[in-house]
Design an enzyme around this catalytic site. Structure first.
Site, mmCIF file in Angstrom:
data_model
loop_
_atom_site.group_PDB
_atom_site.id
_atom_site.type_symbol
_atom_site.label_atom_id
_atom_site.label_comp_id
_atom_site.label_asym_id
_atom_site.label_seq_id
_atom_site.Cartn_x
_atom_site.Cartn_y
_atom_site.Cartn_z
ATOM 1 N N ASP A 235 31.266 10.979 52.624
ATOM 2 C CA ASP A 235 30.534 12.087 52.013
ATOM 3 C C ASP A 235 29.454 11.500 51.104
ATOM 4 O O ASP A 235 29.738 11.083 49.986
ATOM 5 C CB ASP A 235 31.464 12.989 51.201
ATOM 6 N N SER B 153 35.632 23.991 60.139
ATOM 7 C CA SER B 153 34.435 24.252 59.327
ATOM 8 C C SER B 153 33.482 25.212 60.013
ATOM 9 O O SER B 153 33.307 26.339 59.566
ATOM 10 C CB SER B 153 33.719 22.938 59.012
ATOM 11 N N ARG B 154 32.864 24.787 61.119
ATOM 12 C CA ARG B 154 31.922 25.631 61.852
ATOM 13 C C ARG B 154 31.911 25.224 63.317
ATOM 14 O O ARG B 154 31.935 24.034 63.642
ATOM 15 C CB ARG B 154 30.496 25.484 61.290
ATOM 16 N N ASP C 32 38.892 26.085 65.008
ATOM 17 C CA ASP C 32 39.137 27.433 64.499
ATOM 18 C C ASP C 32 38.086 28.419 65.002
ATOM 19 O O ASP C 32 38.034 29.552 64.543
ATOM 20 C CB ASP C 32 39.106 27.397 62.964
ATOM 21 N N GLU D 282 34.175 31.197 74.889
ATOM 22 C CA GLU D 282 34.444 31.035 76.323
ATOM 23 C C GLU D 282 34.455 29.564 76.722
ATOM 24 O O GLU D 282 35.307 29.119 77.507
ATOM 25 C CB GLU D 282 33.385 31.793 77.136
ATOM 26 N N HIS E 231 40.541 31.599 64.283
ATOM 27 C CA HIS E 231 39.856 31.670 62.981
ATOM 28 C C HIS E 231 40.820 32.037 61.854
ATOM 29 O O HIS E 231 40.609 32.990 61.098
ATOM 30 C CB HIS E 231 38.697 32.673 63.039
ATOM 31 N N GLY F 248 41.745 29.773 59.436
ATOM 32 C CA GLY F 248 41.667 28.777 58.373
ATOM 33 C C GLY F 248 41.940 29.305 56.985
ATOM 34 O O GLY F 248 42.752 28.759 56.241
ATOM 35 N N ALA F 249 41.257 30.367 56.604
ATOM 36 C CA ALA F 249 41.420 30.910 55.250
ATOM 37 C C ALA F 249 42.188 32.226 55.257
ATOM 38 O O ALA F 249 42.198 32.940 54.248
ATOM 39 C CB ALA F 249 40.057 31.111 54.611
#
Length: 400
Positions: A176, A239-240, A264, A268, A281, A283-284
């Protein structure tokens, strides 16, 4: 130029998704009304609702995203209109950390595939125990102890994942380049530092990513990256979805270069990938996380509307000045020379004494708060606003 004034009136809050009740309780003090039919509220609290086609009213001062990602909010349009956008970094970090570690272990032990296979035996009756014993060898997995986990992005989630992975007797390497001071203090000194992402790719047995989707991170998992990785590496993406080049990922999974892809963000393409583990999805998606995000989001909005102080904005600079109840002038403006001088001059020329002030910048924009230590008569504020809005480069003015 948009001028906004708040002088003790009841403020309207609109929610675009279901927001946890404990979060909305923040507004239950008589100074706010929650009206989800309002066309021009003072503030909006949102989760995943797509706001890009939503008209932003002239009265709108703040949008709070109860979560970390803000891709569903038109940030540039908000900035141009002087609307502060908040998110809630860290509020859902524990929830994401837990699902990452759960998926890490479950995928390494082939738990998902094993459970799915076992369910196909439901009509076999008394044969099920012997069939299980005969079939379990196809799901023999690996232990994570002693393996190396690569963590890309050491923010609120990544730091928690890295620290807990160490406690599971994994070796951890992190990358990071923009790690914050606060995170650095919280991160275990036993996390090995990767100087480049390529170094992490080459060393890790498992890779988990915790970065936003930007031009720099889009499709970071691609053929070039896979060519550097250990054969059979497991990649976890909570994340995305856009962080992976899906064509390259499908090819890497098919060839075994990537052993598992846990994501997450199913679509298709993902559902047609060999050895992909599509998570819906989640995660949270915990009660605790949704409540934490809602409380954090609503408190940030309330603080901003009542004091002008900003924390966890994605488009305004963070700025905080102790609020003493004095009249406070806030100005969002372009970050150009002599703006503070011009604002101060206008206030002083109105025979008002400046008690305290702060100025913070972020890129092309800046935010200034000025506390006035003078008695203010009824027509002083409108005149002051009129003068301040004439300053070239001022976007919004609020008097609190």
């Amino acid at each position: 130029m948009n001028t906004l004034t708040t002088m003790g009136n009841v403020k309207t809050i609109k929610t675009l998704n279901n927001i946890a009740d404990n979060g909305l309780k923040v507004f239950h003090d008589g100074s706010y009304t929650i009206d989800n039919e309002s066309e021009d509220p003072d503030a909006i609290v949102v989760r995943s609702f797509n706001m890009h086609d939503l008209k932003l009213g002239n009265n709108l001062k703040a949008i709070a995203r109860a979560g970390a990602g803000v891709n569903n909010i038109p940030i540039e349009a908000c900035t141009e209109q002087g609307i502060v956008v908040f998110n809630t970094p860290g509020a859902n970090a524990n929830a994401v950390k837990e699902i990452v570690l759960t998926s890490l272990m479950a995928s390494s032990r082939n738990l998902f595939a094993g459970v799915q296979w076992t369910k196909t035996l439901k009509r076999e009756g008394d044969k099920i125990p012997s069939l299980v014993e005969a079939g379990k060898k196809q799901f023999v997995g690996n232990e994570i102890k002693g393996k190396k986990l690569g963590v890309i992005g050491l923010g609120a989630v990544g730091a928690l994942v890295a620290n807990d992975a160490l406690n599971l007797d994994m070796d951890v390497i992190g990358f990071d380049p923009f790690i914050s001071v606060n995170t650095a203090w919280e991160l275990s000194r036993n996390v090995e530092r990767a100087m480049t992402m390529e170094e992490l790719f080459a060393e890790a047995d498992y890779i988990t990513v915790h970065v936003p989707l930007t031009d720099d991170t889009r499709e970071m998992f691609n053929k070039k990256a896979f060519d550097l990785m250990k054969p059979g590496v497991h990649i976890l993406n909570f994340s995305r979805g856009g962080l992976a080049n899906e064509e390259d990922m499908a090819a890497a999974l098919e060839s075994g270069v990537v052993g598992k892809y846990i994501t997450d963000f199913p679509n298709e393409n993902v559902l047609n990938m060999k050895n992909a583990v599509p998570v819906p999805h989640l995660g949270a998606s915990t009660k605790e996380s949704e409540e934490n995000c809602a409380i954090m989001a609503t408190k940030q909005v309330k603080t901003y509307l009542e004091t002008g102080n900003i924390k966890n904005s994605v488009n305004f600079p963070n700025a905080s000045l102790p609020y003493t109840g004095r009249r406070r002038v806030t100005a969002f403006h372009h970050n150009v020379p002599n703006m503070v001088g011009q604002i101060s001059s206008v206030i002083s020329s109105s025979n008002l004494n400046i008690a305290d002030m702060i100025n913070r910048s972020r890129g092309e924009y800046a935010y200034t708060m000025v506390d006035i230590d003078s008695e203010v008569n009824g027509d002083t504020i409108p005149k002051l606003e009129a003068q301040l809005k004439e300053i070239s480069g001022v976007v919004t003015i609020r008097v609190i």
